[in-house]
Design a protein around this motif. Structure first.
Motif, PDB file in Angstrom:
ATOM      1  N   UNK A  16      55.435  44.120  41.383  1.00 51.03           N
ATOM      2  CA  UNK A  16      54.861  44.125  40.039  1.00 51.03           C
ATOM      3  C   UNK A  16      54.336  42.727  39.712  1.00 51.03           C
ATOM      4  N   UNK A  17      55.059  41.719  40.132  1.00 52.56           N
ATOM      5  CA  UNK A  17      54.630  40.342  39.856  1.00 52.56           C
ATOM      6  C   UNK A  17      53.298  40.015  40.516  1.00 52.56           C
ATOM      7  N   UNK A  18      53.142  40.366  41.783  1.00 52.40           N
ATOM      8  CA  UNK A  18      51.882  40.064  42.472  1.00 52.40           C
ATOM      9  C   UNK A  18      50.737  40.901  41.903  1.00 52.40           C
ATOM     10  N   UNK A  19      51.027  42.141  41.537  1.00 52.86           N
ATOM     11  CA  UNK A  19      50.042  43.013  40.900  1.00 52.86           C
ATOM     12  C   UNK A  19      49.605  42.406  39.564  1.00 52.86           C
ATOM     13  N   UNK A  20      50.576  41.931  38.790  1.00 53.74           N
ATOM     14  CA  UNK A  20      50.283  41.323  37.490  1.00 53.74           C
ATOM     15  C   UNK A  20      49.382  40.103  37.645  1.00 53.74           C
ATOM     16  N   UNK A  21      49.673  39.272  38.633  1.00 54.03           N
ATOM     17  CA  UNK A  21      48.846  38.089  38.871  1.00 54.03           C
ATOM     18  C   UNK A  21      47.413  38.500  39.168  1.00 54.03           C
ATOM     19  N   UNK A  22      47.244  39.506  40.007  1.00 51.31           N
ATOM     20  CA  UNK A  22      45.896  39.971  40.358  1.00 51.31           C
ATOM     21  C   UNK A  22      45.172  40.578  39.158  1.00 51.31           C
ATOM     22  N   UNK A  23      45.933  41.134  38.217  1.00 56.30           N
ATOM     23  CA  UNK A  23      45.338  41.675  36.984  1.00 56.30           C
ATOM     24  C   UNK A  23      45.087  40.584  35.941  1.00 56.30           C
ATOM     25  N   UNK A  24      45.656  39.407  36.171  1.00 59.25           N
ATOM     26  CA  UNK A  24      45.519  38.336  35.196  1.00 59.25           C
ATOM     27  C   UNK A  24      46.458  38.492  34.015  1.00 59.25           C
ATOM     28  N   UNK A  25      47.573  39.170  34.233  1.00 59.79           N
ATOM     29  CA  UNK A  25      48.583  39.422  33.188  1.00 59.79           C
ATOM     30  C   UNK A  25      49.910  38.857  33.659  1.00 59.79           C
ATOM     31  N   UNK A  26      50.872  38.769  32.733  1.00 61.04           N
ATOM     32  CA  UNK A  26      52.203  38.384  33.187  1.00 61.04           C
ATOM     33  C   UNK A  26      53.000  39.640  33.513  1.00 61.04           C
ATOM     34  N   UNK A  27      54.072  39.450  34.268  1.00 63.31           N
ATOM     35  CA  UNK A  27      54.874  40.580  34.754  1.00 63.31           C
ATOM     36  C   UNK A  27      55.382  41.452  33.617  1.00 63.31           C
ATOM     37  N   UNK A  28      55.814  40.834  32.526  1.00 62.25           N
ATOM     38  CA  UNK A  28      56.356  41.601  31.397  1.00 62.25           C
ATOM     39  C   UNK A  28      55.299  42.512  30.781  1.00 62.25           C
ATOM     40  N   UNK A  32      55.580  46.598  30.707  1.00 57.52           N
ATOM     41  CA  UNK A  32      55.486  47.391  29.469  1.00 57.52           C
ATOM     42  C   UNK A  32      54.416  48.466  29.584  1.00 57.52           C
ATOM     43  N   UNK A  33      53.305  48.129  30.183  1.00 55.39           N
ATOM     44  CA  UNK A  33      52.225  49.108  30.370  1.00 55.39           C
ATOM     45  C   UNK A  33      52.681  50.232  31.298  1.00 55.39           C
ATOM     46  N   UNK A  34      53.349  49.870  32.377  1.00 54.76           N
ATOM     47  CA  UNK A  34      53.804  50.877  33.334  1.00 54.76           C
ATOM     48  C   UNK A  34      54.852  51.812  32.736  1.00 54.76           C
ATOM     49  N   UNK A  35      55.626  51.330  31.772  1.00 52.82           N
ATOM     50  CA  UNK A  35      56.663  52.139  31.131  1.00 52.82           C
ATOM     51  C   UNK A  35      56.175  52.814  29.858  1.00 52.82           C
ATOM     52  N   UNK A  36      54.875  52.731  29.582  1.00 52.22           N
ATOM     53  CA  UNK A  36      54.304  53.411  28.423  1.00 52.22           C
ATOM     54  C   UNK A  36      54.593  52.731  27.100  1.00 52.22           C
ATOM     55  N   UNK A  37      55.028  51.496  27.133  1.00 50.55           N
ATOM     56  CA  UNK A  37      55.357  50.776  25.903  1.00 50.55           C
ATOM     57  C   UNK A  37      54.170  49.970  25.386  1.00 50.55           C
ATOM     58  N   UNK A  38      53.120  49.876  26.165  1.00 54.92           N
ATOM     59  CA  UNK A  38      51.887  49.190  25.771  1.00 54.92           C
ATOM     60  C   UNK A  38      50.728  49.954  26.383  1.00 54.92           C
ATOM     61  N   UNK A  39      49.592  49.905  25.733  1.00 55.45           N
ATOM     62  CA  UNK A  39      48.433  50.666  26.218  1.00 55.45           C
ATOM     63  C   UNK A  39      47.679  49.920  27.309  1.00 55.45           C
ATOM     64  N   UNK A  40      47.023  50.694  28.135  1.00 55.53           N
ATOM     65  CA  UNK A  40      46.122  50.153  29.152  1.00 55.53           C
ATOM     66  C   UNK A  40      44.721  50.170  28.563  1.00 55.53           C
ATOM     67  N   UNK A  41      43.968  49.113  28.752  1.00 62.66           N
ATOM     68  CA  UNK A  41      42.568  49.081  28.358  1.00 62.66           C
ATOM     69  C   UNK A  41      41.727  49.545  29.535  1.00 62.66           C
ATOM     70  N   UNK A  42      40.542  50.052  29.237  1.00 58.17           N
ATOM     71  CA  UNK A  42      39.684  50.625  30.263  1.00 58.17           C
ATOM     72  C   UNK A  42      39.398  49.616  31.370  1.00 58.17           C
ATOM     73  N   UNK A  43      39.092  48.373  31.008  1.00 63.86           N
ATOM     74  CA  UNK A  43      38.790  47.382  32.041  1.00 63.86           C
ATOM     75  C   UNK A  43      40.016  47.076  32.890  1.00 63.86           C
ATOM     76  N   UNK A  44      41.206  47.124  32.303  1.00 66.93           N
ATOM     77  CA  UNK A  44      42.439  46.908  33.079  1.00 66.93           C
ATOM     78  C   UNK A  44      42.670  48.040  34.059  1.00 66.93           C
TER      79      UNK A  44
END
Length: 101
Positions: A16-28, A32-44
């Motif tokens: 998840x950490x390496x994926x987050x870095x590649x997305x330009x986001x932090x792991x947390x 949250x997005x993966x657990x449905x606690x935050x929304x995903x934007x179309x570009x993400x």
């Protein structure tokens, strides 16, 4: 969506950490997005699909075919949308389905 992303992370030997870095986001944020606690934007979602070598349709559950569409295999990565567009309007997020409302 989180389960599909988790399976693709495993398949692509990503944390998840390496994926987050590649997305330009932090792991947390990604967690949250993966657990449905935050929304995903179309570009993400588009960026995530590219990183995971799949389609946005698969991530969203529209198809069970997890292969990346052939026409995208040789396509260059498109630039991501900025957080605020030229009109000063924030980017749109994906909302959960509201069937029956």
């Amino acid at each position: 969506m989180g389960e599909r992303i988790a399976a693709l992370l495993w398949r692509n030997s990503l944390t998840i950490s390496s994926f987050a870095v590649r997305l330009g986001k932090d792991r947390a944020q990604v967690s949250r997005k993966m657990h449905g606690q935050a929304r995903w934007y179309v570009d993400e979602l588009a960026d995530a699909a590219g990183i995971l070598n799949t389609s946005v349709g698969f991530l969203m559950g529209e198809t069970d075919d997890d292969r990346r569409p052939a026409h995208l295999e040789s396509a260059r990565k498109a630039p991501t949308a900025s957080a605020v567009g030229a009109e000063g309007v924030g980017r749109a997020g994906l909302e959960p389905a509201t069937d029956g409302l």
